[in-house]
Design a protein around this motif. Structure first.
Motif, PDB file in Angstrom:
ATOM      1  N   ARG A  31       0.927  -1.277  -0.167  1.00  0.00           N
ATOM      2  CA  ARG A  31      -0.093   0.023   0.178  1.00  0.00           C
ATOM      3  C   ARG A  31       0.694   1.349  -0.111  1.00  0.00           C
ATOM      4  NH1 ARG A  31      -3.103  -3.278   3.358  1.00  0.00           N
ATOM      5  NH2 ARG A  31      -5.121  -3.451   2.508  1.00  0.00           N
ATOM      6  N   ALA A  32       2.069   1.268   0.786  1.00  0.00           N
ATOM      7  CA  ALA A  32       3.038   2.313   0.776  1.00  0.00           C
ATOM      8  C   ALA A  32       3.499   2.454  -0.689  1.00  0.00           C
ATOM      9  CB  ALA A  32       3.899   2.349   1.722  1.00  0.00           C
ATOM     10  N   ARG A  33       3.757   1.670  -1.203  1.00  0.00           N
ATOM     11  CA  ARG A  33       4.454   1.637  -2.694  1.00  0.00           C
ATOM     12  C   ARG A  33       3.483   2.126  -3.733  1.00  0.00           C
ATOM     13  NH1 ARG A  33       9.267   0.088  -3.828  1.00  0.00           N
ATOM     14  NH2 ARG A  33      10.222  -1.266  -2.428  1.00  0.00           N
ATOM     15  N   GLU A  34       2.115   1.838  -3.416  1.00  0.00           N
ATOM     16  CA  GLU A  34       1.050   2.311  -4.318  1.00  0.00           C
ATOM     17  C   GLU A  34       1.122   3.851  -4.130  1.00  0.00           C
ATOM     18  OE1 GLU A  34      -2.298  -0.204  -3.820  1.00  0.00           O
ATOM     19  OE2 GLU A  34      -1.517  -1.787  -4.623  1.00  0.00           O
ATOM     20  N   TRP A  35       0.887   4.193  -2.727  1.00  0.00           N
ATOM     21  CA  TRP A  35       0.686   5.710  -2.618  1.00  0.00           C
ATOM     22  C   TRP A  35       2.021   6.350  -3.025  1.00  0.00           C
ATOM     23  CZ3 TRP A  35       3.305   8.725   1.479  1.00  0.00           C
ATOM     24  CH2 TRP A  35       2.782   9.833   1.604  1.00  0.00           C
ATOM     25  N   VAL A  36       3.103   5.917  -2.882  1.00  0.00           N
ATOM     26  CA  VAL A  36       4.309   6.625  -3.344  1.00  0.00           C
ATOM     27  C   VAL A  36       4.328   6.635  -4.775  1.00  0.00           C
ATOM     28  CG1 VAL A  36       6.968   6.716  -3.730  1.00  0.00           C
ATOM     29  CG2 VAL A  36       5.850   6.080  -1.519  1.00  0.00           C
ATOM     30  N   ALA A  37       3.846   5.694  -5.513  1.00  0.00           N
ATOM     31  CA  ALA A  37       3.823   5.652  -7.065  1.00  0.00           C
ATOM     32  C   ALA A  37       2.632   6.701  -7.608  1.00  0.00           C
ATOM     33  CB  ALA A  37       3.173   4.247  -7.492  1.00  0.00           C
ATOM     34  N   GLY A  38       1.733   6.889  -6.600  1.00  0.00           N
ATOM     35  CA  GLY A  38       0.760   8.059  -6.999  1.00  0.00           C
ATOM     36  C   GLY A  38       1.358   9.305  -6.803  1.00  0.00           C
ATOM     37  N   LEU A  39       2.198   9.345  -5.766  1.00  0.00           N
ATOM     38  CA  LEU A  39       2.685  10.716  -5.542  1.00  0.00           C
ATOM     39  C   LEU A  39       3.691  11.255  -6.687  1.00  0.00           C
ATOM     40  CD1 LEU A  39       4.053  10.767  -2.023  1.00  0.00           C
ATOM     41  CD2 LEU A  39       2.215  11.757  -2.885  1.00  0.00           C
ATOM     42  N   LEU A  40       4.192  10.183  -7.130  1.00  0.00           N
ATOM     43  CA  LEU A  40       5.439  10.598  -8.342  1.00  0.00           C
ATOM     44  C   LEU A  40       4.414  10.750  -9.547  1.00  0.00           C
ATOM     45  CD1 LEU A  40       8.047   7.822  -8.253  1.00  0.00           C
ATOM     46  CD2 LEU A  40       8.140  10.017  -7.441  1.00  0.00           C
ATOM     47  N   GLU A  41       3.356  10.266  -9.836  1.00  0.00           N
ATOM     48  CA  GLU A  41       2.539  10.666 -10.866  1.00  0.00           C
ATOM     49  C   GLU A  41       2.109  11.915 -10.799  1.00  0.00           C
ATOM     50  OE1 GLU A  41      -1.625   9.392 -13.005  1.00  0.00           O
ATOM     51  OE2 GLU A  41      -0.726   7.873 -11.757  1.00  0.00           O
ATOM     52  N   MET A  42       1.435  12.205  -9.491  1.00  0.00           N
ATOM     53  CA  MET A  42       0.968  13.733  -9.208  1.00  0.00           C
ATOM     54  C   MET A  42       2.334  14.650  -9.417  1.00  0.00           C
ATOM     55  SD  MET A  42      -1.375  13.880  -6.064  1.00  0.00           S
ATOM     56  CE  MET A  42      -1.091  12.499  -5.272  1.00  0.00           C
ATOM     57  N   GLN A  43       3.466  14.394  -9.206  1.00  0.00           N
ATOM     58  CA  GLN A  43       4.775  15.174  -9.373  1.00  0.00           C
ATOM     59  C   GLN A  43       4.961  15.529 -10.505  1.00  0.00           C
ATOM     60  OE1 GLN A  43       8.247  13.617  -7.679  1.00  0.00           O
ATOM     61  NE2 GLN A  43       9.083  15.460  -7.253  1.00  0.00           N
ATOM     62  N   GLN A  44       4.759  14.485 -11.588  1.00  0.00           N
ATOM     63  CA  GLN A  44       5.307  14.616 -12.784  1.00  0.00           C
ATOM     64  C   GLN A  44       4.159  15.543 -13.642  1.00  0.00           C
ATOM     65  OE1 GLN A  44       5.219  10.562 -14.029  1.00  0.00           O
ATOM     66  NE2 GLN A  44       7.021  10.225 -13.096  1.00  0.00           N
ATOM     67  N   ARG A  45       2.789  15.378 -13.249  1.00  0.00           N
ATOM     68  CA  ARG A  45       1.883  16.419 -13.768  1.00  0.00           C
ATOM     69  C   ARG A  45       1.757  17.794 -13.417  1.00  0.00           C
ATOM     70  NH1 ARG A  45      -1.115  13.246 -17.164  1.00  0.00           N
ATOM     71  NH2 ARG A  45      -0.879  11.188 -17.271  1.00  0.00           N
ATOM     72  N   ALA A  46       2.233  18.067 -12.022  1.00  0.00           N
ATOM     73  CA  ALA A  46       2.040  18.973 -11.423  1.00  0.00           C
ATOM     74  C   ALA A  46       2.970  20.229 -12.262  1.00  0.00           C
ATOM     75  CB  ALA A  46       2.576  19.200  -9.946  1.00  0.00           C
ATOM     76  N   GLY A  47       2.526  21.543 -11.902  1.00  0.00           N
ATOM     77  CA  GLY A  47       3.232  22.526 -12.893  1.00  0.00           C
ATOM     78  C   GLY A  47       4.174  23.025 -12.068  1.00  0.00           C
ATOM     79  N   THR A  76      -5.300  16.902 -10.307  1.00  0.00           N
ATOM     80  CA  THR A  76      -4.106  16.901 -11.031  1.00  0.00           C
ATOM     81  C   THR A  76      -4.094  16.826 -12.368  1.00  0.00           C
ATOM     82  OG1 THR A  76      -2.809  16.338  -8.854  1.00  0.00           O
ATOM     83  CG2 THR A  76      -1.424  16.055 -10.915  1.00  0.00           C
ATOM     84  N   ASN A  77      -4.848  15.437 -12.552  1.00  0.00           N
ATOM     85  CA  ASN A  77      -4.855  15.115 -14.070  1.00  0.00           C
ATOM     86  C   ASN A  77      -5.846  16.065 -14.850  1.00  0.00           C
ATOM     87  OD1 ASN A  77      -3.676  12.744 -14.658  1.00  0.00           O
ATOM     88  ND2 ASN A  77      -4.619  11.773 -12.824  1.00  0.00           N
ATOM     89  N   ILE A  78      -6.923  16.620 -14.193  1.00  0.00           N
ATOM     90  CA  ILE A  78      -7.799  17.435 -14.825  1.00  0.00           C
ATOM     91  C   ILE A  78      -6.814  18.665 -15.277  1.00  0.00           C
ATOM     92  CG2 ILE A  78      -9.886  19.165 -14.775  1.00  0.00           C
ATOM     93  CD1 ILE A  78     -11.036  16.652 -12.605  1.00  0.00           C
ATOM     94  N   ARG A  79      -6.118  19.256 -14.363  1.00  0.00           N
ATOM     95  CA  ARG A  79      -5.429  20.583 -14.411  1.00  0.00           C
ATOM     96  C   ARG A  79      -4.358  20.351 -15.491  1.00  0.00           C
ATOM     97  NH1 ARG A  79      -3.346  21.118  -9.422  1.00  0.00           N
ATOM     98  NH2 ARG A  79      -4.858  22.626  -8.372  1.00  0.00           N
ATOM     99  N   HIS A  80      -3.760  19.205 -15.535  1.00  0.00           N
ATOM    100  CA  HIS A  80      -2.534  18.838 -16.282  1.00  0.00           C
ATOM    101  C   HIS A  80      -3.345  18.697 -17.934  1.00  0.00           C
ATOM    102  CE1 HIS A  80       0.868  16.834 -18.163  1.00  0.00           C
ATOM    103  NE2 HIS A  80       0.125  16.030 -18.546  1.00  0.00           N
ATOM    104  N   PHE A  81      -4.377  18.014 -18.063  1.00  0.00           N
ATOM    105  CA  PHE A  81      -5.123  17.828 -19.337  1.00  0.00           C
ATOM    106  C   PHE A  81      -5.536  19.452 -19.967  1.00  0.00           C
ATOM    107  CE2 PHE A  81      -8.486  17.367 -22.574  1.00  0.00           C
ATOM    108  CZ  PHE A  81      -8.306  16.500 -23.164  1.00  0.00           C
ATOM    109  N   LEU A  82      -6.001  20.116 -19.140  1.00  0.00           N
ATOM    110  CA  LEU A  82      -6.502  21.355 -19.283  1.00  0.00           C
ATOM    111  C   LEU A  82      -5.312  22.518 -19.641  1.00  0.00           C
ATOM    112  CD1 LEU A  82      -9.470  22.051 -16.948  1.00  0.00           C
ATOM    113  CD2 LEU A  82      -9.712  21.273 -19.318  1.00  0.00           C
ATOM    114  N   LYS A  83      -4.275  22.359 -18.961  1.00  0.00           N
ATOM    115  CA  LYS A  83      -3.186  23.268 -19.079  1.00  0.00           C
ATOM    116  C   LYS A  83      -2.634  23.001 -20.519  1.00  0.00           C
ATOM    117  CE  LYS A  83      -0.683  23.779 -15.341  1.00  0.00           C
ATOM    118  NZ  LYS A  83       0.079  23.262 -14.285  1.00  0.00           N
ATOM    119  N   ASN A  84      -2.429  21.710 -20.863  1.00  0.00           N
ATOM    120  CA  ASN A  84      -1.860  21.298 -22.225  1.00  0.00           C
ATOM    121  C   ASN A  84      -2.840  21.818 -23.063  1.00  0.00           C
ATOM    122  OD1 ASN A  84       0.209  20.146 -20.996  1.00  0.00           O
ATOM    123  ND2 ASN A  84      -0.067  18.029 -21.587  1.00  0.00           N
ATOM    124  N   GLN A  85      -4.064  21.578 -23.009  1.00  0.00           N
ATOM    125  CA  GLN A  85      -4.989  22.064 -24.007  1.00  0.00           C
ATOM    126  C   GLN A  85      -5.289  23.611 -24.544  1.00  0.00           C
ATOM    127  OE1 GLN A  85      -9.205  21.790 -23.138  1.00  0.00           O
ATOM    128  NE2 GLN A  85      -9.805  20.787 -25.038  1.00  0.00           N
TER     129      GLN A  85
END
Length: 707
Positions: A357-373, A471-480
């Protein structure tokens, strides 16, 4: 206790669960750290090595592996003594050197603001955790010892560290299931931030403890006698709320200290999961359970691995009693979380439940980090993720998803998969169609309907609550938005060039590149985006590119108006004063704050700025214009009961969204209903107005005049 006694006590801790060889490795790391920090003192005046020894001792209490303890001993060596990572690797192995390096990289850097520094440190923490989850455990132990010795610091620095601990480190400890560490963080942080409040609550708690003792003993004896009669071996412990928990409940629930302390809490620890449920039955036969207050975290564990049965009972004299029932292993997990019975496993081996569970949470953090401005945007997302009050919902196939309270189907869609979220168009909750904005409840079955080519709607941002969804909505809209605004900037510049009988394509590439270099733009797209934002005036850029000195030579009036499609996002703002919609004659104004602001041609506010012709832009609606546009209507109705409901129902039946609604009395006979709705264009608006005029007792429907 002097250093030698501390080391002896630590050695005894190690011998309790490590092999002699592993213990020797840890002690060797201690002597290495002692030599490296020789001559360095802490603010308290103690030798510096007392700190890494205390950090390692905290981890030894959790029975962490020997490599983590070695890293704890050496965690300040790279930063404070100049000894390189290679030297540690040579002495103690690559794994320990990587851990030390990971913890070292979480140290302070200089940033423009405290918030940015905090955010940047957390980003680095996420990266370090991804490489080896033990890095964060060493860091938590390091922070815990710093909090225990906070008294030697200046009050302003102590308060800053305490606040950061409450905002970031305590929630991380909770997310990793380390309840004991989390509670100590909260109490120490609370005491440092609010010493007077903490001392008063502590004094009141001691006073209450004396008054409650008799009743607590009586309830415990009743529970123990009942369980013994049924043949269950169990340990019954009276739980006491910690300081910060009492304070938070007093503040959030607006209750007095006595109201919070009126609840009596017990924990029952048994030998097996089966016994947990049998004991629950015994307890419910002893006292009457409070309906709706039973929670089964054994069948559905919390995200951090926490498992237990929770129930609230009504005891003698109407006293509420909170009971938690769990196995000894669950108790260990509740206190130490991911550190419980630590066995470090490499990527190739299967991790235990908490570790996974901890690994899954950290993986989610990394995905958010890549998409955050930026780091501040990232930490805003993480803070949302760190404070969940969970609900549990199901997919149609029975898979369980944990979401924070208040989550909507949009959050659920992104929890299933990013692609499902991005292509979501509708949902079914318990097999009925429901709006995407409807808050979900525990136990519901949610089905997401997707469509190829669908994309996130900006309005989702108003009701998405999870960090992943936002994060994903913001990332998509930012690119668009970037693509659309580059297109808008290109059209604005082309129009300005056309007024000088030129175009962007006709400018030699080397001249264009030279201009971009001079003005520090890496690419043409960056300059076009700046034009769309209103930071640059297209007329000035056009003249500079063509070397035009005399602005009188421009023929802006005969240049083609710029077409707008309605998808330009934040670079295009529709004026609130006149609410332009497709079909209206329009004109634009370049604002350095809002990009291109679109007004109706006859708007009075636009007349006031016509003198500044450099910033005026001729606009027209593109044939492919899309989206919903706000428009205001004034409906004059007879003063009759229920007229607003009739109007709202009629508008809703046409599938039109109402943004705002208000009323104003005209006289004793008539009332104005002012309403803002979303329409596609003027034709759509005309159809809506016609339908509204057909309602009985509606006297007149008009569109608000521009400006």
């Amino acid at each position: 206790m002097n250093a030698l006694q501390s080391l002896d006590a630590f050695n005894a801790q190690l011998r309790g669960y490590l092999t002699p060889e592993q213990s020797n490795h840890v002690i060797r790391a201690y002597y290495f750290a002692e030599q490296a920090h020789f001559g360095q003192l802490r603010r308290s005046g103690e030798p510096y090595v007392s700190h890494p020894l205390a950090v390692a001792s905290i981890l030894a209490d959790m029975h962490m592996d020997h490599q983590s303890l070695m890293a704890a001993m050496l965690h300040d060596v790279i930063e404070d003594t100049g000894i390189p990572k290679a030297a540690i690797s040579e002495q103690f192995g690559t794994a320990v050197a990587d851990l030390v390096d990971g913890v070292s990289k979480l140290t302070q850097m200089e940033f423009e603001s405290l918030e940015e520094k905090q955010a940047e440190n957390f980003q680095k923490m996420a990266m370090a955790m991804a490489r080896d989850i033990r890095v964060i455990l060493v860091k938590l132990a390091d922070r815990l010892h710093n909090m225990r010795t906070l008294g030697v610091l200046q009050s302003s620095k102590a308060r800053r560290i305490a606040r950061e601990t409450l905002e970031i480190y305590a929630p991380i400890a909770m997310r990793l299931g380390m309840n004991s560490v989390r509670m100590e963080f909260e109490d120490l942080g609370f005491t440092a931030l609010h010493p007077m409040r903490a001392s008063r609550i502590e004094a009141a708690r001691k006073n209450a403890r004396g008054r409650r003792k008799e009743l607590v003993d009586k309830i415990r004896q009743q529970i123990e006698a009942t369980l013994e009669r049924e043949g269950h071996q169990a340990e019954v412990i009276g739980r006491e709320k910690h300081l910060y928990s009492i304070y938070r409940k007093m503040k959030s629930k607006r209750k007095s200290f006595s109201e919070i302390m009126d609840i009596y809490a017990f924990r029952i620890i048994v030998d097996s999961v089966d016994t947990c449920y049998r004991v629950l039955g015994c307890i419910h036969s002893l006292y009457k359970p409070v309906p709706g207050e039973f929670k089964d975290y054994i069948a559905i564990p919390k995200a951090n691995g926490y498992q237990s049965l929770h129930t609230v009972l009504m005891g003698m004299h109407g006293v509420p009693i909170e009971i938690q029932i769990r196995t000894r292993e669950m108790e260990e997990m509740a206190n130490n979380g991911i550190a419980a019975h630590w066995l470090y496993k490499s990527e190739s081996q299967s991790a235990n439940g908490s570790h996974q569970r901890a690994r899954e949470w950290v993986a989610g953090l990394l995905e958010m980090q890549q998409r955050a401005g930026n780091s501040l945007e990232f930490i805003e997302s993480v803070k949302i993720d760190l404070f969940p009050d969970e609900i549990y919902v199901f997919t149609p196939k029975g898979r369980i998803f944990e979401l924070p309270r208040g989550a909507t189907p949009v959050d659920f869609a992104y929890a299933v998969h990013t692609d499902v979220g991005n292509s979501c168009v509708a949902c079914r909750i318990n097999r009925r169609l429901a709006p995407l904005s409807e808050p979900l409840q525990s136990g519901q079955t949610v089905e997401i309907l997707t469509a190829p080519g669908a994309s996130p709607n900006p309005s989702w941002f108003n009701y998405a609550v999870t960090a992943k969804a936002r994060t994903n909505i913001r990332h998509f809209l930012k690119n668009q938005t970037r693509d659309d605004s580059i297109g808008l900037g290109r059209r604005l510049l082309d129009r300005a060039l056309a007024s000088l009988d030129s175009s962007l394509d006709s400018i030699p590439v080397d001249e264009l590149q030279e201009y971009l270099r001079e003005h520090e733009y890496e690419r043409l797209e960056d300059m076009l985006e700046d034009i769309a934002r209103g930071n640059l005036l297209p007329a000035i850029i056009a003249q500079a590119l063509l070397g035009v000195v005399d602005p009188e030579k421009t023929d802006a009036e005969h240049a083609q108006p710029v077409a707008i499609r309605g998808t330009e996002g934040i670079m295009l703002t529709y004026a609130k004063c006149c609410h332009p919609i497709p079909g209206d004659p329009i004109e634009g104004y370049l604002s350095s704050e809002k990009g291109v602001v679109v007004h109706r041609e006859q708007c009075r506010n636009l007349n006031e700025i016509r003198d500044n012709t450099d910033r005026l832009v001729a606009l027209r609606w593109d044939d492919r214009v899309e989206g919903d546009f706000g428009v205001q209507l004034r409906i004059e109705v007879e003063n009759r009961r229920g007229m607003i409901a009739v109007i709202a129902t009629r508008i809703n039946a046409m599938g039109v969204n109402i943004e705002k609604i208000s009323t104003e009395d005209k006289d004793y006979q008539f009332t104005y209903v002012d309403i803002e709705i979303l329409v596609h264009n003027r034709v759509h608006l005309a159809h809506i107005m016609k339908r509204l005029r057909g309602i009985n007792h509606v006297r007149r429907v008009t569109r608000f005049k521009a400006g």
